[in-house]
Design a protein around this motif. Structure first.
Motif, PDB file in Angstrom:
ATOM      1  N   ILE A  14       0.830  -1.207   0.000  1.00 35.11           N
ATOM      2  CA  ILE A  14       0.000   0.000   0.000  1.00 35.11           C
ATOM      3  C   ILE A  14       0.863   1.254   0.000  1.00 35.11           C
ATOM      4  O   ILE A  14       0.620   2.185  -0.765  1.00 35.11           O
ATOM      5  N   PHE A  15       1.871   1.302   0.844  1.00 34.37           N
ATOM      6  CA  PHE A  15       2.646   2.534   1.001  1.00 34.37           C
ATOM      7  C   PHE A  15       3.933   2.528   0.168  1.00 34.37           C
ATOM      8  O   PHE A  15       4.160   3.411  -0.651  1.00 34.37           O
ATOM      9  N   LEU A  16       4.783   1.526   0.366  1.00 32.43           N
ATOM     10  CA  LEU A  16       6.076   1.493  -0.310  1.00 32.43           C
ATOM     11  C   LEU A  16       5.929   1.265  -1.814  1.00 32.43           C
ATOM     12  O   LEU A  16       6.547   1.948  -2.618  1.00 32.43           O
ATOM     13  N   TYR A  17       5.100   0.308  -2.213  1.00 27.45           N
ATOM     14  CA  TYR A  17       4.998   0.002  -3.634  1.00 27.45           C
ATOM     15  C   TYR A  17       4.283   1.104  -4.416  1.00 27.45           C
ATOM     16  O   TYR A  17       4.434   1.195  -5.623  1.00 27.45           O
ATOM     17  N   THR A  18       3.558   1.978  -3.726  1.00 29.75           N
ATOM     18  CA  THR A  18       2.979   3.136  -4.412  1.00 29.75           C
ATOM     19  C   THR A  18       4.108   4.019  -4.949  1.00 29.75           C
ATOM     20  O   THR A  18       4.007   4.558  -6.048  1.00 29.75           O
ATOM     21  N   TYR A  62      -6.612  -7.135   3.870  1.00 25.69           N
ATOM     22  CA  TYR A  62      -6.341  -8.352   4.637  1.00 25.69           C
ATOM     23  C   TYR A  62      -4.933  -8.855   4.362  1.00 25.69           C
ATOM     24  O   TYR A  62      -4.207  -9.251   5.270  1.00 25.69           O
ATOM     25  N   PHE A  63      -4.523  -8.856   3.111  1.00 29.81           N
ATOM     26  CA  PHE A  63      -3.193  -9.326   2.741  1.00 29.81           C
ATOM     27  C   PHE A  63      -2.110  -8.452   3.370  1.00 29.81           C
ATOM     28  O   PHE A  63      -1.025  -8.915   3.678  1.00 29.81           O
ATOM     29  N   GLU A  64      -2.420  -7.178   3.575  1.00 33.03           N
ATOM     30  CA  GLU A  64      -1.444  -6.263   4.165  1.00 33.03           C
ATOM     31  C   GLU A  64      -1.358  -6.392   5.689  1.00 33.03           C
ATOM     32  O   GLU A  64      -0.276  -6.430   6.238  1.00 33.03           O
ATOM     33  N   PHE A  65      -2.506  -6.390   6.373  1.00 31.17           N
ATOM     34  CA  PHE A  65      -2.501  -6.277   7.827  1.00 31.17           C
ATOM     35  C   PHE A  65      -3.368  -7.299   8.563  1.00 31.17           C
ATOM     36  O   PHE A  65      -3.476  -7.234   9.781  1.00 31.17           O
ATOM     37  N   GLY A  66      -4.068  -8.166   7.869  1.00 28.52           N
ATOM     38  CA  GLY A  66      -4.932  -9.132   8.526  1.00 28.52           C
ATOM     39  C   GLY A  66      -6.289  -8.533   8.880  1.00 28.52           C
ATOM     40  O   GLY A  66      -6.668  -7.467   8.400  1.00 28.52           O
ATOM     41  N   TYR A 115      -5.782  -2.935  -5.144  1.00 26.06           N
ATOM     42  CA  TYR A 115      -4.456  -2.521  -5.579  1.00 26.06           C
ATOM     43  C   TYR A 115      -4.265  -1.013  -5.468  1.00 26.06           C
ATOM     44  O   TYR A 115      -4.336  -0.257  -6.428  1.00 26.06           O
ATOM     45  N   THR A 116      -4.046  -0.585  -4.259  1.00 22.74           N
ATOM     46  CA  THR A 116      -3.903   0.819  -3.912  1.00 22.74           C
ATOM     47  C   THR A 116      -2.868   1.571  -4.740  1.00 22.74           C
ATOM     48  O   THR A 116      -3.138   2.709  -5.132  1.00 22.74           O
ATOM     49  N   PRO A 117      -1.660   1.023  -5.039  1.00 19.59           N
ATOM     50  CA  PRO A 117      -0.717   1.807  -5.843  1.00 19.59           C
ATOM     51  C   PRO A 117      -1.312   2.257  -7.182  1.00 19.59           C
ATOM     52  O   PRO A 117      -1.189   3.415  -7.567  1.00 19.59           O
ATOM     53  N   ASN A 118      -1.972   1.362  -7.874  1.00 16.29           N
ATOM     54  CA  ASN A 118      -2.584   1.707  -9.159  1.00 16.29           C
ATOM     55  C   ASN A 118      -3.728   2.699  -8.976  1.00 16.29           C
ATOM     56  O   ASN A 118      -3.840   3.694  -9.697  1.00 16.29           O
ATOM     57  N   ASN A 119      -4.580   2.442  -8.008  1.00 11.02           N
ATOM     58  CA  ASN A 119      -5.722   3.326  -7.765  1.00 11.02           C
ATOM     59  C   ASN A 119      -5.291   4.724  -7.341  1.00 11.02           C
ATOM     60  O   ASN A 119      -5.942   5.707  -7.676  1.00 11.02           O
ATOM     61  N   PHE A 120      -4.199   4.825  -6.599  1.00  9.20           N
ATOM     62  CA  PHE A 120      -3.681   6.132  -6.197  1.00  9.20           C
ATOM     63  C   PHE A 120      -3.356   6.979  -7.425  1.00  9.20           C
ATOM     64  O   PHE A 120      -3.722   8.147  -7.505  1.00  9.20           O
ATOM     65  N   TYR A 121      -2.655   6.392  -8.394  1.00 15.40           N
ATOM     66  CA  TYR A 121      -2.268   7.161  -9.581  1.00 15.40           C
ATOM     67  C   TYR A 121      -3.450   7.449 -10.496  1.00 15.40           C
ATOM     68  O   TYR A 121      -3.514   8.503 -11.124  1.00 15.40           O
ATOM     69  N   ILE A 122      -4.400   6.528 -10.577  1.00 17.15           N
ATOM     70  CA  ILE A 122      -5.614   6.807 -11.356  1.00 17.15           C
ATOM     71  C   ILE A 122      -6.336   8.007 -10.766  1.00 17.15           C
ATOM     72  O   ILE A 122      -6.727   8.937 -11.483  1.00 17.15           O
ATOM     73  N   LEU A 123      -6.510   8.012  -9.453  1.00 14.89           N
ATOM     74  CA  LEU A 123      -7.194   9.124  -8.788  1.00 14.89           C
ATOM     75  C   LEU A 123      -6.394  10.417  -8.909  1.00 14.89           C
ATOM     76  O   LEU A 123      -6.956  11.481  -9.187  1.00 14.89           O
TER      77      LEU A 123
END
Length: 141
Positions: A14-18, A62-66, A115-123
């Motif tokens: 979520i954070f680093l791969y963005t 869930y995959f990130e933090f449970g 997939y937050t990294p992709n969605n961040f750039y789309i937004l």
């Protein structure tokens, strides 16, 4: 089976791969693929992991933090939407109406296809042009 092989990402995707996603593979040839691809590689194949997959935001959280991360991040996302919409409704100018339309349509994309990294750039690339086009006239000159 997968849970014993792979631990939670703890926000890496979520954070680093963005940030990592901004760098093209042409420049960074050994750029790592996100760790979320590992269960797909083990369960299906390497080709399937690179072909793209869709999983909802709740799955990504869930995959990130449970389970705790799902509850916290979904709550924070709800606060974000509530606050942002309140701000946009406070002043019903053209820019805010356009931003509201973008956010409304984008929310479906975010919830059904995480997939937050992709969605961040789309937004980002959907909202920044609106601010550029609707800035006051005296700032343009």
């Amino acid at each position: 089976l997968f849970r014993s092989m792979i631990s939670y990402n703890m926000g890496q995707q979520i954070f680093l791969y963005t940030l990592v996603m901004m760098v093209p593979r042409v420049i960074w040839k050994s750029k790592p693929y996100p760790r979320v691809n590992l269960p797909i590689i083990y369960g299906l194949s390497e080709y399937a992991s690179q072909a793209g997959q869709a999983y909802p935001a709740i799955g990504e959280f869930y995959f990130e933090f449970g389970t705790l991360g799902v509850c916290l991040l979904m709550f924070l996302m709800g606060l974000f939407y509530k606050t942002f919409i309140k701000i946009l409704k406070r002043n019903k100018c053209n820019r805010n109406m356009v931003l509201y339309g973008i956010l409304y349509g984008f929310s479906l994309q975010f919830f059904i296809r995480g997939y937050t990294p992709n969605n961040f750039y789309i937004l980002l690339f959907a909202i920044v042009p609106v601010y550029i086009l609707y800035r006051p006239m005296k700032e343009r000159n």
